[in-house]
Design a protein around this motif. Structure first.
Motif, mmCIF file in Angstrom:
data_model
loop_
_atom_site.group_PDB
_atom_site.id
_atom_site.type_symbol
_atom_site.label_atom_id
_atom_site.label_comp_id
_atom_site.label_asym_id
_atom_site.label_seq_id
_atom_site.Cartn_x
_atom_site.Cartn_y
_atom_site.Cartn_z
ATOM 1 N N PHE A 54 -43.718 -1.098 2.123
ATOM 2 C CA PHE A 54 -42.464 -1.181 1.387
ATOM 3 C C PHE A 54 -41.327 -0.514 2.157
ATOM 4 O O PHE A 54 -40.217 -1.036 2.255
ATOM 5 N N CYS A 55 -41.609 0.663 2.691
ATOM 6 C CA CYS A 55 -40.586 1.382 3.454
ATOM 7 C C CYS A 55 -40.175 0.590 4.697
ATOM 8 O O CYS A 55 -38.990 0.552 5.050
ATOM 9 N N ARG A 114 -36.467 -0.654 5.474
ATOM 10 C CA ARG A 114 -35.760 -0.180 6.665
ATOM 11 C C ARG A 114 -35.378 -1.330 7.600
ATOM 12 O O ARG A 114 -34.333 -1.261 8.260
ATOM 13 N N MET A 115 -36.200 -2.371 7.637
ATOM 14 C CA MET A 115 -35.828 -3.520 8.454
ATOM 15 C C MET A 115 -34.606 -4.210 7.867
ATOM 16 O O MET A 115 -33.688 -4.613 8.598
ATOM 17 N N ALA A 167 -32.264 -6.143 17.815
ATOM 18 C CA ALA A 167 -33.627 -5.722 18.154
ATOM 19 C C ALA A 167 -33.797 -4.211 18.286
ATOM 20 O O ALA A 167 -34.772 -3.649 17.752
ATOM 21 N N PRO A 168 -32.895 -3.483 18.985
ATOM 22 C CA PRO A 168 -33.088 -2.024 19.075
ATOM 23 C C PRO A 168 -33.092 -1.338 17.717
ATOM 24 O O PRO A 168 -33.878 -0.409 17.483
ATOM 25 N N ARG A 169 -32.234 -1.782 16.815
ATOM 26 C CA ARG A 169 -32.214 -1.176 15.479
ATOM 27 C C ARG A 169 -33.450 -1.574 14.675
ATOM 28 O O ARG A 169 -33.944 -0.779 13.861
ATOM 29 N N LEU A 170 -33.942 -2.765 14.878
ATOM 30 C CA LEU A 170 -35.180 -3.160 14.203
ATOM 31 C C LEU A 170 -36.348 -2.298 14.675
ATOM 32 O O LEU A 170 -37.219 -1.919 13.879
ATOM 33 N N SER A 228 -38.255 4.758 11.489
ATOM 34 C CA SER A 228 -37.668 5.306 10.265
ATOM 35 C C SER A 228 -38.619 5.173 9.085
ATOM 36 O O SER A 228 -38.714 6.078 8.243
ATOM 37 N N ALA A 229 -39.326 4.052 9.029
ATOM 38 C CA ALA A 229 -40.292 3.848 7.952
ATOM 39 C C ALA A 229 -41.426 4.863 8.027
ATOM 40 O O ALA A 229 -41.934 5.331 6.997
#
Length: 563
Positions: free
Chosen positions: A34-35, A39-40, A110-113, A119-120
């Motif tokens: 879920f997280c 976050r994605m 892509a870098p943020r993904l 982050s998750a």
């Protein structure tokens, strides 16, 4: 009959909240799934420009390594930065290039993904840490109600298959972390502070001294905590501020203090430092001790003050206050009633230490924001059930009455969502989105062969660079390398003070670029100048409704030279 392993529990261990008659708890895999989904989505919704380091100190350096072109800022020439963090994105870029997916959209997202995956993990370990400290009743509020939206999609299936799995449990998972606007705005960005925050959360979970009680595995757990803490320091040397506090507490509580210092801290610290130095030796081409250079510049010489200073109380009256936002009353209540003074002390220590430094930024204290939100989650759990946080508490069998939120809980949820969601979406989708929009536009134009060269007449590092353009074209921006002489203005500052005079001199030695990018505040003063050199406005992108630290930069404009 209790299992044998339970006999090793400390007498102060909080009893778990699950009883034979209580609902089955959600697994860590479900929580992480879920997280991760949240976050994605979070990373895709972050489309604004926050801090230059997000692009210039991570993806830009990685792009240079992966594709052979990219700009290294002055920090890399002085050995203040380690290559450890940028190298994380290199395999990603190589993978995209291999699949021929290195388009403008993927290079931007892509870098943020990738960061959203990290982050998750941080969200999961905040949940686990909260569970260890307070029990599941509090932990379910420690990460966020916002991802109730995801749970609703599977709620009916769960309730149908497991009738005892109540809706109350389903919608009450993980509230404070995911509903905080600043975490949404910042944690999915490719800042080194974001990864430092994740490593801090995971490491804190493993440190025995930060738990309510410790078992037989505390020795092994502490080693993992040390490794993760060392990695956090390798990415951000200032992370040592956090681990100085934790290390002192652990040393005080350790039975064998010499063993802790000489057989754990020293070997693990030396190993991570040695590997980092070897990595930097290979990338720099010479021996560079990054932590020492970082310490000299930011602490001993106050080099960070070159980028502005704030009053000592800024974090308490403005910075951290804005980050917590509407969670403040819940955070304060959680601190008072939870009596988790070690974490309260850590929060105060980090904020107090950074307050001594002249140069202050929101992102510097991001690693302790989840701790404040954990306290907020505690107070929310107390609203749901005033006895949930007591050591003697054992979760009662759920009844139909418990399936509904109390009026106070409903009010708290609506208040937090009504204040945080609009703020998160506005800051992520609207405020200062011009720099990323303009680079996305230029990347598409460059792909079609319409761009030959670009000049950025903006404040230094005000837009992403090669990591987003992804075309090896001549590009120039106004330099802002700190001068060794105090009072000497850099190129960027001179331009901002008098754009017309600066460009009159600058034009004597320039080769005319095909495109010029500048904010409307300077474009209004330079319009006649640009027209005189056969430039016309090609595209204008919205940027902001209000000013931040300069004059209002309402839009960012692209001028193209008429051939």
């Amino acid at each position: 009959m209790r299992r044998r392993r339970e006999t090793h529990q400390d007498e102060n261990t909080k009893p778990t909240l699950q009883t034979p008659n209580s609902p089955k708890s959600v697994s860590d895999k479900q929580i992480f799934a879920f997280c991760l989904a949240f976050r994605m989505l979070n990373s895709l919704l972050v489309q604004s420009y926050f801090n230059p380091d997000e692009h210039w100190q991570g993806p830009e350096v990685a792009h240079r390594i992966a594709f052979g072109y990219g700009h290294l800022t002055w920090e890399w020439k002085q050995g203040i930065r380690s290559y450890f963090h940028p190298l994380i994105f290199v395999p990603l870029y190589k993978f995209l290039a291999l699949l021929r997916l290195d388009t403008a959209w993927f290079m931007m997202r892509a870098p943020r993904l990738l960061q959203s995956v990290f982050s998750a993990v941080g969200d999961l370990y905040l949940y686990k840490l909260s569970s260890v400290l307070f029990g599941d009743s509090v932990a379910k509020w420690a990460v966020s109600f916002v991802f109730f939206m995801f749970e609703v999609l599977v709620c009916c299936i769960i309730v149908y298959r497991k009738k005892h799995f109540t809706v109350t449990l389903t919608i009450s998972q993980l509230f404070s972390q995911l509903s905080n606007w600043f975490m949404f705005y910042c944690i999915a960005r490719t800042l080194s502070n974001s990864l430092e925050t994740v490593l801090t959360l995971v490491s804190l979970y493993f440190w025995p001294c930060m738990r309510t009680s410790s078992g037989k595995s505390s020795y092994v757990s502490r080693k993992w905590g040390l490794v993760l803490a060392a990695l956090a320091c390798a990415i951000r040397p200032t992370s040592a501020v956090t681990w100085m506090y934790v290390g002192v507490i652990e040393l005080f509580n350790a039975r064998d203090k010499l063993k802790f210092v000489f057989l754990e801290v020293a070997p693990i610290g030396t190993l991570v430092l040695g590997l980092t130095c070897l990595l930097d030796r290979f990338m720099y081409g010479s021996w560079v001790l990054v932590p020492l250079n970082f310490l000299k510049f930011n602490f001993l010489s106050s080099g960070g003050d070159y980028y502005g200073t704030h009053a000592w109380h800024w974090y308490f009256t403005q910075g951290f206050t804005v980050m917590i936002f509407s969670h403040i009353p819940f955070c304060i209540a959680g601190i008072i009633y939870s009596k988790q003074w070690k974490f309260t002390g850590l929060l105060a220590w980090v904020l107090g230490f950074y307050s001594i430094l002249g140069h202050k930024e929101f992102r510097f204290v991001l690693p302790v924001l989840p701790i404040a939100l954990m306290f907020s989650g505690y107070s929310l759990a107390m609203i749901e059930d005033p006895g949930a946080g007591s050591p003697q508490y054992k979760e009662k069998e759920f009844s139909k009455k418990r399936n509904k939120f109390p009026p106070k809980m409903t009010a708290a949820i609506l208040f937090l969502l009504a204040t945080n969601i609009p703020m998160a979406l506005y800051m992520s989708l609207v405020h200062q989105k011009g720099p990323e929009d303009v680079m996305n536009h230029l990347a598409k134009e460059a792909f079609q062969g319409k761009v030959k060269s670009i000049l950025f007449l903006t404040p230094c590092h005000a837009t992403p660079f090669y990591s987003m353009l992804h075309h090896n074209l001549p590009m120039q921006f106004l330099d802002c390398t700190p001068s060794e002489e105090k009072g000497v203005l850099d190129e960027s500052d001179r331009f901002m003070m008098d754009p017309v005079s600066f460009m009159s001199k600058f034009a004597n030695n320039w080769s005319l670029p095909s495109h010029i990018v500048l904010f409307d505040s300077e474009e209004q003063k330079l319009r006649s100048f640009l027209i005189s050199f056969d430039y016309r406005e090609e595209k204008r992108f919205f940027n902001a409704h209000f000013k931040v630290d300069r004059d209002l930069q309402a839009s960012i404009v692209v001028y193209v030279r008429i051939q």
